[in-house]
Design a protein around this motif. Structure first.
Motif, PDB file in Angstrom:
ATOM      1  N   TYR A   1     -19.084 -59.545  36.366  1.00  9.33           N
ATOM      2  CA  TYR A   1     -18.837 -58.126  36.101  1.00  9.33           C
ATOM      3  C   TYR A   1     -17.696 -57.956  35.111  1.00  9.33           C
ATOM      4  O   TYR A   1     -16.799 -58.798  35.011  1.00  9.33           O
TER       5      TYR A   1
ATOM      6  N   ASP B   1     -22.417 -52.231  41.843  1.00  6.04           N
ATOM      7  CA  ASP B   1     -23.544 -53.143  42.069  1.00  6.04           C
ATOM      8  C   ASP B   1     -23.624 -53.570  43.530  1.00  6.04           C
ATOM      9  O   ASP B   1     -24.706 -53.656  44.110  1.00  6.04           O
TER      10      ASP B   1
ATOM     11  N   CYS C   1     -21.502 -58.838  32.102  1.00  2.00           N
ATOM     12  CA  CYS C   1     -21.494 -57.954  33.270  1.00  2.00           C
ATOM     13  C   CYS C   1     -22.920 -57.669  33.719  1.00  2.00           C
ATOM     14  O   CYS C   1     -23.803 -57.387  32.893  1.00  2.00           O
TER      15      CYS C   1
ATOM     16  N   VAL D   1     -24.030 -55.119  35.173  1.00  4.96           N
ATOM     17  CA  VAL D   1     -24.407 -53.708  35.045  1.00  4.96           C
ATOM     18  C   VAL D   1     -24.506 -53.262  33.588  1.00  4.96           C
ATOM     19  O   VAL D   1     -25.466 -52.587  33.205  1.00  4.96           O
ATOM     20  N   CYS D   2     -23.516 -53.652  32.759  1.00  7.01           N
ATOM     21  CA  CYS D   2     -23.477 -53.114  31.388  1.00  7.01           C
ATOM     22  C   CYS D   2     -23.592 -54.176  30.305  1.00  7.01           C
ATOM     23  O   CYS D   2     -23.632 -53.844  29.117  1.00  7.01           O
TER      24      CYS D   2
ATOM     25  N   HIS E   1     -17.733 -51.702  38.136  1.00  9.43           N
ATOM     26  CA  HIS E   1     -19.132 -52.131  38.111  1.00  9.43           C
ATOM     27  C   HIS E   1     -19.432 -53.129  39.225  1.00  9.43           C
ATOM     28  O   HIS E   1     -20.562 -53.156  39.747  1.00  9.43           O
TER      29      HIS E   1
END
Length: 366
Positions: free
Chosen positions: A36, A45, A17, A19-20, A41
């Motif tokens: 993702y 984004d 992902c 983002v994380c 997320h």
């Protein structure tokens, strides 16, 4: 379809992902190179930064083409690095702007992009990573995630300690963010220590009267204001207002001279601007609006100080070419001057500001 099917992923390849960094389950169908863990997320984004850079990521995240010569390969690598450097600064500015606007959640994906591009260009231990760590720390503080903010700040501190090439500007940013951390933890003595260091390093880098130094004065003033040490807070708020007023008025004078030359030579007006990037404009709005809100509570005892901030806000919006906001602040200044029965000179100065708006409307920029 934006869902990833495991059987379609090459063996040994792990999709994370954006983002994380959790295992990815979705892919952006517009660029097909960004992944993702889920819809939340992906949407975060997209709204933060991905919409702005989606197509720019394709050449960075796909295999390089075959080159016929070593010279062509070097040129291709140089172009790739230039694109990444551009995205480093672009993502950084977008994240900064979100922070000054109070949009801390939106700042996180943009700051993460800036961090990853910095790692790609400069390596994992470069001091160039520090500004991105500090953005993520500030965003975490804004979201109330103090432990996460401390982790980012510890990483930034460790990187600075290992480096022999850290400039005063970076030291200033580090101390400013440490000051904000200790404000959040209500440890005001430690916060004052770091903000004093912020001002010192910013003054070494830019000078004591530079707008980039004013942020340290502003946060220090906020501490004194919260502690009810109003005389100290007032002095620092005045200094910040004067720094921004001087910058904006100098900018206006320079642009006025250029504009007159442009009219004489080309028969059309020269477009004015602030000379600031979007993040700096957002910072100016945040700082000056905060000071104005504080000044309003004391406008009965010190109306001149309130009017001074209003005139500075007028000049900011005027140079940003936002005529409606500029007129709003000039009108507020005019009304306050009349209410407080200030001198004719002060009222004439404000009327002169209002005349600038009238001139803009009568002669729009072409």
């Amino acid at each position: 379809m934006d869902i990833i099917y495991p059987l379609a992923v090459p063996k040994g390849r792990r999709l994370c992902c954006e983002v994380c960094e959790a295992p990815a389950e979705r892919v952006c169908t517009a660029c097909t190179v960004t992944y993702y863990c889920g819809v939340v997320h992906q949407r975060a984004d997209w709204n933060s930064i991905h919409e702005k850079i989606c197509q720019l990521l394709i050449p960075l995240r796909t295999s390089m083409p075959f080159y016929n010569s070593e010279e062509e390969r070097r040129h291709g690598l140089q172009q790739l690095q230039q694109r990444q450097k551009h995205l480093i600064e672009f993502c950084y500015t977008v994240a900064q702007k979100y922070l000054f606007e109070g949009k801390h959640a939106a700042a996180v994906p943009a700051a993460l992009h800036s961090l990853r591009f910095r790692m790609n260009v400069h390596g994992l231990s470069s001091v160039e990573l520090v500004p991105a760590y500090l953005l993520l720390a500030e965003a975490s503080l804004g979201l109330g995630h103090i432990v996460q903010a401390e982790e980012y700040l510890s990483q930034a501190q460790w990187t600075v300690l290992k480096s022999t090439e850290c400039c005063s500007a970076t030291h200033s940013l580090l101390h400013r963010n440490l000051g904000l951390l200790y404000i959040a933890k209500e440890n005001y003595e430690e916060a004052r220590y770091h903000l004093a260091n912020d001002i010192y390093f910013a003054s070494c880098a830019f000078g004591t009267e530079d707008i980039r130094t004013s942020g340290g004065y502003f946060h220090l003033a906020n501490i004194f204001y919260g502690l009810k040490k109003l005389d100290l807070a007032d002095t620092l708020y005045t200094k910040v207002s004067e720094i921004w007023s001087k910058y904006l008025n100098n900018r206006y004078q320079v642009l006025s001279r250029v504009r007159i030359q442009q009219i004489d030579l080309l028969g059309k007006r020269f477009e004015t601007d602030t000379g600031l990037d979007e993040a700096q404009e957002a910072e100016a709005i945040q700082i000056l609006t905060s000071i104005w809100n504080i000044r309003e509570s004391t406008s009965d005892t010190a109306p001149q100080k309130t009017i001074f901030v209003l005139k500075t806000l007028f000049m900011l919006y005027y140079l940003m070419m936002n005529s409606s906001k500029a007129q709003e602040y000039a009108t507020r200044a005019s009304s306050l001057a009349k209410e407080q029965h200030l001198g004719v000179h002060e009222q004439d100065a404000i009327e002169e500001l209002l005349s600038l708006i009238s001139a803009e409307e009568a002669h729009p920029i072409t």
